[in-house]
Motif scaffolding. Structure first.
Motif, PDB file in Angstrom:
ATOM      1  N   ILE A  13       1.081  -1.010  -0.769  1.00 21.00           N
ATOM      2  CA  ILE A  13       0.026   0.042   0.121  1.00 21.00           C
ATOM      3  C   ILE A  13       0.837   1.701   0.173  1.00 21.00           C
ATOM      4  O   ILE A  13       1.763   1.606   0.419  1.00 21.00           O
ATOM      5  N   ARG A  14       0.680   1.977  -0.551  1.00 18.17           N
ATOM      6  CA  ARG A  14       0.999   3.074  -0.876  1.00 18.17           C
ATOM      7  C   ARG A  14       0.691   5.136  -0.708  1.00 18.17           C
ATOM      8  O   ARG A  14      -0.254   5.561  -1.147  1.00 18.17           O
ATOM      9  N   PRO A  15       0.346   4.751   1.000  1.00 15.86           N
ATOM     10  CA  PRO A  15      -0.469   5.799   1.832  1.00 15.86           C
ATOM     11  C   PRO A  15      -0.174   7.014   1.340  1.00 15.86           C
ATOM     12  O   PRO A  15      -0.939   7.843   1.379  1.00 15.86           O
ATOM     13  N   THR A  16       1.337   7.571   0.543  1.00  9.84           N
ATOM     14  CA  THR A  16       1.637   9.360   0.565  1.00  9.84           C
ATOM     15  C   THR A  16       0.401   9.235  -0.299  1.00  9.84           C
ATOM     16  O   THR A  16       0.397  10.275  -0.878  1.00  9.84           O
ATOM     17  N   ASP A  17       1.053   8.085  -1.737  1.00  9.70           N
ATOM     18  CA  ASP A  17       0.055   8.606  -3.150  1.00  9.70           C
ATOM     19  C   ASP A  17      -1.038   8.894  -2.443  1.00  9.70           C
ATOM     20  O   ASP A  17      -1.680   9.716  -3.669  1.00  9.70           O
ATOM     21  N   ILE A  18      -1.966   7.978  -1.776  1.00  7.61           N
ATOM     22  CA  ILE A  18      -3.081   7.957  -1.516  1.00  7.61           C
ATOM     23  C   ILE A  18      -3.233   9.695  -1.081  1.00  7.61           C
ATOM     24  O   ILE A  18      -4.558   9.729  -1.663  1.00  7.61           O
ATOM     25  N   PHE A  19      -3.233   9.820  -0.251  1.00 11.27           N
ATOM     26  CA  PHE A  19      -3.462  10.599  -0.423  1.00 11.27           C
ATOM     27  C   PHE A  19      -3.344  12.092  -0.311  1.00 11.27           C
ATOM     28  O   PHE A  19      -4.312  12.492  -0.747  1.00 11.27           O
ATOM     29  N   MET A  20      -1.963  12.010  -1.707  1.00  9.84           N
ATOM     30  CA  MET A  20      -1.589  13.069  -2.360  1.00  9.84           C
ATOM     31  C   MET A  20      -3.085  13.182  -3.921  1.00  9.84           C
ATOM     32  O   MET A  20      -3.600  13.810  -3.852  1.00  9.84           O
ATOM     33  N   LEU A  21      -2.966  11.658  -4.025  1.00 12.54           N
ATOM     34  CA  LEU A  21      -4.455  11.999  -4.730  1.00 12.54           C
ATOM     35  C   LEU A  21      -5.495  12.358  -5.134  1.00 12.54           C
ATOM     36  O   LEU A  21      -6.461  12.358  -5.011  1.00 12.54           O
TER      37      LEU A  21
END
Length: 210
Positions: A13-21
């Motif tokens: 899972i990529r939480p930073t990318d999820i938040f940014m998106l």
């Protein structure tokens, strides 16, 4: 109080990318809605024209009530009303054209952003399900298979039902991913935030007209 639920077997899972998106999707949707709303809004000149038209119609009705003795004044006011209506029609046509142009520009802009996100995250899953863990926990139903990818796909189809079958956007967002059936693409996260913010905006807009 925590609602009981089964564990989601996450492989990556990529939480930073999820938040940014989510942030980018929300901001683009809000910007889109605000720009279109302002374009649809009547200008101060159009509002003044409508006010003048209402006043002219009111005066015309009053003069008509006086009968033949006010024929000249009534005719002048009727011509004034017709002129005001023509001028107002020009305003409306210009505003409709501006809205059409702006919506076309926003459509191209949103398509460009979609393409940028697609290319940036091509082949990179934002979230991927662990098929081995899903089979160990019995989350893939009664699937009899030694292929962990099939267990991951079976579990994720159940979680995403019915979107896993009818969501064309979900299929597009998974293009380029290795395990398409058990992964989430970047566009899915981006579009989800846009859909949520769009619905919230529509609710607030509906409440503002009450």
């Amino acid at each position: 109080m925590v609602i009981p639920h089964s564990e989601i077997p996450i492989l990556s899972i990529r939480p930073t990318d999820i938040f940014m998106l989510l942030v980018v999707g929300s901001l683009t949707e809000i910007s889109h809605r605000i720009v279109v709303h302002r374009t649809k809004r009547q200008s101060s000149a159009e509002k003044a024209e409508r006010k003048a038209l209402r006043a002219a119609r009111y005066q015309t009705i009053k003069k008509r009530a006086l009968g033949p003795s006010a024929f000249v004044e009534t005719s002048k006011l009727e011509r004034l009303v017709l002129n005001k209506e023509k001028e107002l029609k020009v305003f409306e046509e210009k505003r409709a054209q501006n809205v059409k142009t702006m919506e076309k520009v926003m459509k191209y802009t949103m398509t460009f952003l979609n393409l940028c996100i697609f290319l940036m995250y091509y082949g990179i899953p934002i979230l991927e399900v662990d098929g081995f863990k899903a089979s160990e926990l019995g989350l893939s139903g009664n699937l009899q298979s030694d292929d962990h990818a099939e267990h991951a796909a079976a579990f994720w189809k159940g979680v995403m039902f019915p979107l896993s079958y009818v969501g064309i956007g979900m299929k597009i967002s998974r293009i380029g991913l290795v395990n398409k059936a058990s992964s989430v693409g970047a566009l899915s996260v981006y579009w989800s935030s846009q859909a949520l913010v769009g619905k919230i905006y529509e609710c607030l807009e509906a409440l503002s007209f009450r």
